[in-house]
Design a protein around this motif. Structure first.
Motif, PDB file in Angstrom:
ATOM      1  N   GLY A 121       0.838  -1.237   0.000  1.00  0.00           N
ATOM      2  CA  GLY A 121      -0.024   0.112   0.076  1.00  0.00           C
ATOM      3  C   GLY A 121       0.849   1.235  -0.072  1.00  0.00           C
ATOM      4  O   GLY A 121       1.863   1.310   0.594  1.00  0.00           O
ATOM      5  N   GLY A 122       0.262   2.410  -0.338  1.00  0.00           N
ATOM      6  CA  GLY A 122       0.699   3.790  -0.432  1.00  0.00           C
ATOM      7  C   GLY A 122       0.266   4.620   0.431  1.00  0.00           C
ATOM      8  O   GLY A 122       0.431   5.865   0.219  1.00  0.00           O
ATOM      9  N   TYR A 123      -0.845   4.166   1.384  1.00  0.00           N
ATOM     10  CA  TYR A 123      -1.413   5.161   2.052  1.00  0.00           C
ATOM     11  C   TYR A 123      -1.528   4.821   3.440  1.00  0.00           C
ATOM     12  O   TYR A 123      -1.292   3.695   3.890  1.00  0.00           O
ATOM     13  CB  TYR A 123      -3.186   5.480   1.319  1.00  0.00           C
ATOM     14  N   LEU A 124      -1.741   5.638   4.473  1.00  0.00           N
ATOM     15  CA  LEU A 124      -1.982   5.528   5.865  1.00  0.00           C
ATOM     16  C   LEU A 124      -3.054   4.251   5.935  1.00  0.00           C
ATOM     17  O   LEU A 124      -4.239   4.490   5.270  1.00  0.00           O
ATOM     18  CB  LEU A 124      -2.266   6.724   6.612  1.00  0.00           C
ATOM     19  N   HIS A 125      -2.901   3.483   6.964  1.00  0.00           N
ATOM     20  CA  HIS A 125      -4.038   2.727   7.506  1.00  0.00           C
ATOM     21  C   HIS A 125      -5.181   3.501   7.889  1.00  0.00           C
ATOM     22  O   HIS A 125      -4.804   4.520   8.634  1.00  0.00           O
ATOM     23  CB  HIS A 125      -3.592   1.588   8.488  1.00  0.00           C
ATOM     24  N   PRO A 126      -6.455   2.904   7.673  1.00  0.00           N
ATOM     25  CA  PRO A 126      -7.521   3.817   8.419  1.00  0.00           C
ATOM     26  C   PRO A 126      -7.208   4.106   9.964  1.00  0.00           C
ATOM     27  O   PRO A 126      -7.735   5.417  10.239  1.00  0.00           O
ATOM     28  CB  PRO A 126      -8.877   2.841   8.242  1.00  0.00           C
ATOM     29  N   SER A 127      -6.725   3.399  10.702  1.00  0.00           N
ATOM     30  CA  SER A 127      -6.430   3.676  11.967  1.00  0.00           C
ATOM     31  C   SER A 127      -5.290   4.999  11.991  1.00  0.00           C
ATOM     32  O   SER A 127      -5.355   5.637  13.319  1.00  0.00           O
ATOM     33  CB  SER A 127      -5.957   2.408  12.900  1.00  0.00           C
ATOM     34  N   LEU A 128      -4.588   5.129  11.036  1.00  0.00           N
ATOM     35  CA  LEU A 128      -3.835   6.161  11.284  1.00  0.00           C
ATOM     36  C   LEU A 128      -4.301   7.704  10.422  1.00  0.00           C
ATOM     37  O   LEU A 128      -3.753   8.671  10.605  1.00  0.00           O
ATOM     38  CB  LEU A 128      -2.397   5.883  10.482  1.00  0.00           C
ATOM     39  N   LEU A 317      -1.642  17.067   0.380  1.00  0.00           N
ATOM     40  CA  LEU A 317      -2.298  16.647   1.412  1.00  0.00           C
ATOM     41  C   LEU A 317      -2.951  15.315   1.599  1.00  0.00           C
ATOM     42  O   LEU A 317      -3.203  14.949   2.609  1.00  0.00           O
ATOM     43  CB  LEU A 317      -3.408  17.611   2.279  1.00  0.00           C
ATOM     44  N   THR A 318      -2.760  14.579   0.574  1.00  0.00           N
ATOM     45  CA  THR A 318      -3.371  12.982   0.548  1.00  0.00           C
ATOM     46  C   THR A 318      -2.548  12.263   1.411  1.00  0.00           C
ATOM     47  O   THR A 318      -3.051  11.476   2.119  1.00  0.00           O
ATOM     48  CB  THR A 318      -3.284  12.739  -0.869  1.00  0.00           C
ATOM     49  N   LYS A 319      -1.147  11.999   1.215  1.00  0.00           N
ATOM     50  CA  LYS A 319      -0.161  10.970   1.819  1.00  0.00           C
ATOM     51  C   LYS A 319      -0.645  10.941   3.580  1.00  0.00           C
ATOM     52  O   LYS A 319      -0.718  10.158   4.185  1.00  0.00           O
ATOM     53  CB  LYS A 319       0.939  11.102   1.298  1.00  0.00           C
ATOM     54  N   PRO A 320      -0.448  12.258   3.919  1.00  0.00           N
ATOM     55  CA  PRO A 320      -0.566  12.174   5.478  1.00  0.00           C
ATOM     56  C   PRO A 320      -2.050  12.332   6.103  1.00  0.00           C
ATOM     57  O   PRO A 320      -2.162  12.339   7.047  1.00  0.00           O
ATOM     58  CB  PRO A 320       0.046  13.632   5.794  1.00  0.00           C
ATOM     59  N   THR A 321      -3.084  11.954   5.153  1.00  0.00           N
ATOM     60  CA  THR A 321      -4.420  12.152   5.528  1.00  0.00           C
ATOM     61  C   THR A 321      -5.276  10.844   5.104  1.00  0.00           C
ATOM     62  O   THR A 321      -5.404  10.008   5.765  1.00  0.00           O
ATOM     63  CB  THR A 321      -5.177  13.489   5.130  1.00  0.00           C
ATOM     64  N   SER A 322      -5.858  11.210   3.831  1.00  0.00           N
ATOM     65  CA  SER A 322      -6.590  10.108   3.288  1.00  0.00           C
ATOM     66  C   SER A 322      -6.411   9.978   1.861  1.00  0.00           C
ATOM     67  O   SER A 322      -6.381  11.154   1.201  1.00  0.00           O
ATOM     68  CB  SER A 322      -7.946  10.363   3.732  1.00  0.00           C
ATOM     69  N   LEU A 372      -0.189  15.154  12.908  1.00  0.00           N
ATOM     70  CA  LEU A 372       1.150  15.182  12.522  1.00  0.00           C
ATOM     71  C   LEU A 372       2.080  14.421  13.570  1.00  0.00           C
ATOM     72  O   LEU A 372       2.804  13.644  13.200  1.00  0.00           O
ATOM     73  CB  LEU A 372       1.599  16.397  11.969  1.00  0.00           C
ATOM     74  N   ARG A 373       1.900  14.893  14.786  1.00  0.00           N
ATOM     75  CA  ARG A 373       2.787  14.396  15.666  1.00  0.00           C
ATOM     76  C   ARG A 373       2.480  12.596  15.818  1.00  0.00           C
ATOM     77  O   ARG A 373       3.515  11.905  16.167  1.00  0.00           O
ATOM     78  CB  ARG A 373       2.459  14.997  17.192  1.00  0.00           C
ATOM     79  N   ALA A 374       1.230  12.144  16.043  1.00  0.00           N
ATOM     80  CA  ALA A 374       0.953  10.923  16.123  1.00  0.00           C
ATOM     81  C   ALA A 374       1.484  10.102  15.051  1.00  0.00           C
ATOM     82  O   ALA A 374       2.036   9.055  15.237  1.00  0.00           O
ATOM     83  CB  ALA A 374      -0.759  10.877  16.303  1.00  0.00           C
ATOM     84  N   VAL A 375       1.372  10.498  13.824  1.00  0.00           N
ATOM     85  CA  VAL A 375       1.628   9.823  12.709  1.00  0.00           C
ATOM     86  C   VAL A 375       3.257   9.797  12.599  1.00  0.00           C
ATOM     87  O   VAL A 375       3.626   8.648  12.575  1.00  0.00           O
ATOM     88  CB  VAL A 375       1.206  10.387  11.315  1.00  0.00           C
ATOM     89  N   PHE A 453       5.050  -0.088   5.310  1.00  0.00           N
ATOM     90  CA  PHE A 453       4.546  -0.227   6.839  1.00  0.00           C
ATOM     91  C   PHE A 453       3.338   0.702   7.372  1.00  0.00           C
ATOM     92  O   PHE A 453       3.066   0.468   8.458  1.00  0.00           O
ATOM     93  CB  PHE A 453       5.891  -0.130   7.901  1.00  0.00           C
ATOM     94  N   ALA A 454       2.986   1.515   6.443  1.00  0.00           N
ATOM     95  CA  ALA A 454       1.911   2.452   6.965  1.00  0.00           C
ATOM     96  C   ALA A 454       0.447   1.972   6.612  1.00  0.00           C
ATOM     97  O   ALA A 454      -0.427   2.374   7.190  1.00  0.00           O
ATOM     98  CB  ALA A 454       1.905   3.699   6.165  1.00  0.00           C
ATOM     99  N   GLY A 455       0.451   0.963   5.811  1.00  0.00           N
ATOM    100  CA  GLY A 455      -1.067   0.577   5.208  1.00  0.00           C
ATOM    101  C   GLY A 455      -1.576  -0.831   5.830  1.00  0.00           C
ATOM    102  O   GLY A 455      -2.735  -1.137   5.748  1.00  0.00           O
ATOM    103  N   VAL A 456      -0.641  -0.933   7.191  1.00  0.00           N
ATOM    104  CA  VAL A 456      -1.056  -2.372   7.941  1.00  0.00           C
ATOM    105  C   VAL A 456      -1.698  -1.721   9.094  1.00  0.00           C
ATOM    106  O   VAL A 456      -1.649  -0.733   9.449  1.00  0.00           O
ATOM    107  CB  VAL A 456      -0.112  -3.510   8.147  1.00  0.00           C
ATOM    108  N   ALA A 457      -2.477  -2.898   9.886  1.00  0.00           N
ATOM    109  CA  ALA A 457      -3.054  -2.588  11.204  1.00  0.00           C
ATOM    110  C   ALA A 457      -2.111  -2.164  12.368  1.00  0.00           C
ATOM    111  O   ALA A 457      -2.620  -1.268  13.003  1.00  0.00           O
ATOM    112  CB  ALA A 457      -3.930  -3.585  11.580  1.00  0.00           C
ATOM    113  N   GLY A 458      -0.866  -2.869  12.489  1.00  0.00           N
ATOM    114  CA  GLY A 458      -0.030  -2.507  13.408  1.00  0.00           C
ATOM    115  C   GLY A 458       1.166  -3.177  13.385  1.00  0.00           C
ATOM    116  O   GLY A 458       1.379  -4.028  12.513  1.00  0.00           O
TER     117      GLY A 458
END
Length: 478
Positions: A121-128, A317-322, A372-375, A453-458
């Motif tokens: 994946g190339g995007y943040l997991h929904p939890s992020l 703004l796409t990569k760090p959000t949705s 942003l700090r949490a990510v 490693f960003a698109g997985v649950a944890g």
């Protein structure tokens, strides 16, 4: 997330009961459905709306919901074989065929089958993703005066001002165009800067989406090798006169896929070399808001230190959000801005105003800096988890560089281990990775994999995914 799941479950249950009603028959009232399924009225309303969108029910205000009349589909069998001849005839006279291989892009956009761990994946997991902040921003944006009116073609002035401050230096709002995400901005830039059939210099390896954009525009990507400090200036300087190129596309910060950061000494060299060649540098600054907690101060953008208009800057703004917040910016100085503006207007008129208003609400809220700090913290933790798991389970795979930003690692496979075979076997063992071949526009010197490693649950899923890769490697060794 829980509400979304409840809506899906209720819609599925109602769909399974539709056969109880004749076409046109009335379904139970919303109140009755609330009591029977013990869900909220909002959940009932959304589930019925979903069935209505699928053409299964019809809702009538004040009357209720009814089973839709069945319509027998009428298949139309046509003959499209003529297109093969026509499309082949088109490409026969083109310097660069418009037929584009999008497989490298689709690998990172396609969701893997259920049960497969998503390292591609190339995007943040929904939890992020800042889903709650996005929902609140969208709700506030919808209430803004004129939110559904026609926006300025260049974008909302306040949003252009925010992007100008974020890019830094002497960049002003007047030099910003709001775009529908970074991919759209790159497309506009390449169409504006290079005529079809001409070469465009790119880092090697580089982002497959950019290669696809270049080829779709009829351009010929020419690789310029990069190392741990970014693109090599000596080879870039030789490439301009050798090819006649007038554009160089680069990602100076946390490059995709290597994660490299263009070194301070090379930053000014790249701009100087392009300026001497009468060429533009397209700076794709996609990962600035994906910095890891331990990165330290980031270098300024190339655009911030370029008074002469050599750099055309792209950010989003796409990569760090949705994936669905497709709002980005193009920054350019001088006459080229008018050409960029003209191409953007012809292609898309403007970015929808509600999306721009929502983006403005998001970045202006206290939730933005918290997100942003949490990510930043979570990406560092996930990177460390993945590098540790690789060292433990796949020590034979080389990891030339551990990045301090971005969302992936770039692995060099040992000689004799087939990249294509490993990719296919890994899918069978339950893990999807991005093969390295699409990141090169010429033959690569070795096999590679890109692991996100960003698109997985944890962390647990990261460790399990690496274990499955180990299984795939062992299967190939048998």
């Amino acid at each position: 997330m829980q509400e979304r799941s409840s809506v899906a479950e209720l819609a599925k249950s109602l769909k399974g009961e539709l056969d109880r009603y004749s076409p046109g028959g009335k379904l139970p009232s919303s109140r009755a459905l609330v009591e029977r399924y013990r869900v909220s009225p909002v959940t009932v309303t959304r589930a019925l709306a979903q069935l209505a969108a699928e053409g299964l029910v019809v809702t009538r205000p004040g009357a209720g919901a009814f089973r839709a009349e069945t319509r027998a589909p009428t298949p139309v069998v046509g003959d499209t074989s003529w297109q093969e001849v026509t499309l082949s005839a088109d490409t026969a006279t083109e310097l660069v065929p418009r037929a584009v291989d999008a497989s490298g892009v689709l690998v990172t956009l396609s969701a893997p089958p259920p049960g497969v761990i998503e390292f591609n994946g190339g995007y943040l997991h929904p939890s992020l993703q800042p889903e709650r902040a996005l929902a609140a921003a969208l709700a506030r944006a919808a209430r803004r005066p004129g939110a559904w009116g026609r926006p300025p073609t260049d974008g909302l002035p306040e949003l252009r001002e925010w992007f100008a401050r974020a890019i830094g230096g002497t960049v002003t709002a007047a030099e910003i165009l709001i775009t529908a995400g970074g991919q759209s901005a790159i497309t506009t830039a390449l169409r504006a800067l290079a005529p079809p059939g001409t070469p465009v210099l790119v880092e090697s390896p580089t982002y497959p989406g950019m290669l696809a954009v270049a080829r779709a525009a009829g351009l010929r990507p020419v690789p310029v090798p990069a190392d741990a400090e970014g693109v090599r200036p000596d080879l870039l300087e030789a490439a301009f006169p050798a090819t006649g190129a007038r554009v160089f596309v680069c990602q100076p910060l946390f490059q995709n896929p290597t994660g490299a950061v263009l070194s301070r000494a090379r930053r000014s060299e790249v701009v100087r070399i392009a300026r001497a060649a009468g060429a533009f540098v397209v700076e794709d600054d996609f990962a600035r808001r994906l910095v890891h907690e331990d990165a330290g101060p980031l270098p300024a953008t190339l655009a911030a230190e370029d008074p002469d208009g050599v750099v055309v800057h792209v950010c989003s703004l796409t990569k760090p959000t949705s994936p669905s917040l497709r709002v980005g910016a193009l920054a350019a100085r001088g006459p080229v801005l008018e050409r960029l503006r003209a191409i953007q207007v012809v292609d898309s008129f403007f970015v929808p105003r509600p999306l721009q208003e929502a983006a403005l609400e998001l970045v202006g809220s206290p939730a933005w800096s918290r997100h942003l700090r949490a990510v930043s913290q979570e990406l560092k933790s996930r990177r460390d988890t993945m590098t540790g798991a690789l060292a433990l389970h796949l020590p034979e795979v080389a990891l030339p560089h551990i990045p301090s930003g971005g969302y992936h690692l770039w692995l060099r496979l040992p000689d004799g281990l087939s990249e294509a075979a490993l990719h296919a076997t890994a899918l069978r063992t339950g893990v999807a990775a991005a093969p390295g071949r699409p990141y090169f526009c010429a033959e690569p010197s070795a096999g590679h994999l890109r692991l996100g490693f960003a698109g997985v649950a944890g962390a647990a899923e990261i460790v399990e995914g690496v274990r499955r890769l180990r299984t795939a490697v062992e299967e190939l060794a048998l």
